[in-house]
Design a protein around this motif. Structure first.
Motif, PDB file in Angstrom:
ATOM      1  N   SER A   1       0.848  -1.189   0.000  1.00 25.01           N
ATOM      2  CA  SER A   1       0.000   0.000   0.000  1.00 25.01           C
ATOM      3  C   SER A   1       0.879   1.232   0.000  1.00 25.01           C
ATOM      4  N   SER A   2       0.414   2.260  -0.694  1.00 20.46           N
ATOM      5  CA  SER A   2       1.162   3.518  -0.706  1.00 20.46           C
ATOM      6  C   SER A   2       1.046   4.254   0.621  1.00 20.46           C
ATOM      7  N   GLN A   3       0.115   3.835   1.477  1.00 18.87           N
ATOM      8  CA  GLN A   3      -0.103   4.496   2.756  1.00 18.87           C
ATOM      9  C   GLN A   3       0.687   3.864   3.903  1.00 18.87           C
ATOM     10  N   TYR A   4       1.255   2.669   3.654  1.00 19.53           N
ATOM     11  CA  TYR A   4       1.950   1.941   4.719  1.00 19.53           C
ATOM     12  C   TYR A   4       3.302   1.443   4.230  1.00 19.53           C
ATOM     13  N   THR A   5       4.209   1.243   5.166  1.00 15.04           N
ATOM     14  CA  THR A   5       5.478   0.596   4.837  1.00 15.04           C
ATOM     15  C   THR A   5       5.243  -0.907   4.694  1.00 15.04           C
ATOM     16  N   SER A   6       6.270  -1.628   4.299  1.00 15.08           N
ATOM     17  CA  SER A   6       6.129  -3.076   4.103  1.00 15.08           C
ATOM     18  C   SER A   6       5.865  -3.806   5.414  1.00 15.08           C
ATOM     19  N   THR A   7       6.147  -3.160   6.538  1.00 17.25           N
ATOM     20  CA  THR A   7       5.887  -3.783   7.843  1.00 17.25           C
ATOM     21  C   THR A   7       4.622  -3.240   8.505  1.00 17.25           C
ATOM     22  N   GLY A   8       3.862  -2.429   7.758  1.00 19.85           N
ATOM     23  CA  GLY A   8       2.558  -2.012   8.251  1.00 19.85           C
ATOM     24  C   GLY A   8       2.520  -0.720   9.039  1.00 19.85           C
ATOM     25  N   TYR A   9       3.484   0.171   8.829  1.00 15.57           N
ATOM     26  CA  TYR A   9       3.503   1.442   9.558  1.00 15.57           C
ATOM     27  C   TYR A   9       3.032   2.579   8.653  1.00 15.57           C
ATOM     28  N   SER A  10       2.083   3.343   9.153  1.00 10.88           N
ATOM     29  CA  SER A  10       1.479   4.420   8.382  1.00 10.88           C
ATOM     30  C   SER A  10       2.486   5.529   8.109  1.00 10.88           C
ATOM     31  N   HIS A  11       2.553   5.980   6.860  1.00  9.46           N
ATOM     32  CA  HIS A  11       3.446   7.083   6.506  1.00  9.46           C
ATOM     33  C   HIS A  11       3.051   8.368   7.228  1.00  9.46           C
ATOM     34  N   GLN A  12       1.775   8.560   7.463  1.00  8.96           N
ATOM     35  CA  GLN A  12       1.331   9.753   8.200  1.00  8.96           C
ATOM     36  C   GLN A  12       1.862   9.742   9.627  1.00  8.96           C
TER      37      GLN A  12
END
Length: 232
Positions: A196-207
């Motif tokens: 997802s463009s909103q999360y890193t590969s480990t599931g952390y939100s870019h926001q």
């Protein structure tokens, strides 16, 4: 090559980095090297973990990983290496201390091998680099650790070799701590990779990562202006 040769190199590099004629820079360095300054960063990292943990077990395991990392990092530096190696800090060395530019009589404890500042900051930085997997955050945290190391040389409280060993041990501590977290977590949870463009590969939100980066930016501004801002 003899020990005396390497000690001479250590001293020469230290004296090159040590001190300046700038009272402004002295105050900036003192603010940067203070652990109290970075409390908001640790709070922001805690916020990042809380916000992005899927459940309480995952959060608890991350906290456990951090605890293992810091026990290894700080425990070996402050409670084993320093008292048993008993290498004088440059600011306290009977031979060298009069050649060191000391800021505000800041001399720290007697012994300095190896640097807990270097070890602890690199341990925190590398643990979260592995956990979050975000390039901007990784660069910011590694740069923060290296800048912390520079302040220790500027203040004359560590030799370069103290710093290098501290950095290496910090890396080892972070790898062990993260391995403990990852090993336990993936025994009870399937391996997932977020796409997802909103999360890193480990599931952390870019926001949420941006919150940490913004916190670091604000703290750097505070450090830069702290010498000229009246206490409040």
């Amino acid at each position: 090559m003899s020990f005396e040769f390497w000690q001479h190199i250590d001293e020469a590099v230290l004296l090159w980095f040590n001190g300046s004629d700038s009272l402004y820079l002295d105050n900036v360095v003192m603010a940067f090297t203070s652990g109290l300054t970075w409390i908001p960063l640790y709070v922001a990292l805690l916020y990042l973990v809380i916000k992005n943990s899927e459940n309480m077990p995952q959060f608890s395991l991350i906290v456990l990983g951090v605890i293992v990392t810091m026990l290894l990092s700080d425990g070996l530096a402050d409670y084993i290496a320093k008292p048993y190696v008993a290498r004088w800090r440059p600011t306290n060395d009977p031979v060298l201390k009069y050649s060191i530019d000391v800021v505000g009589n800041y001399r720290e404890t007697s012994y300095g091998f190896f640097s807990a500042h270097a070890s602890n900051t690199m341990a925190v930085a590398l643990f979260f680099c592995q956990l979050v997997r975000n390039r901007a955050l990784s660069i910011a945290l590694i740069a923060w650790s290296l800048m912390s190391c520079w302040t220790r040389l500027y203040l004359g409280v560590h030799y370069p070799s103290d710093i290098l060993v501290g950095l290496m041990w910090g890396c080892v501590s972070a790898l062990v701590g993260y391995f403990c977290y990852r090993k336990i977590y993936f025994t009870i949870k399937p391996r997932l990779r977020y796409v997802s463009s909103q999360y890193t590969s480990t599931g952390y939100s870019h926001q949420d990562i941006d919150v940490v980066l913004l916190t670091m930016a604000v703290l750097l501004l505070y450090i830069a202006f702290s010498p000229i801002i009246p206490c409040f």
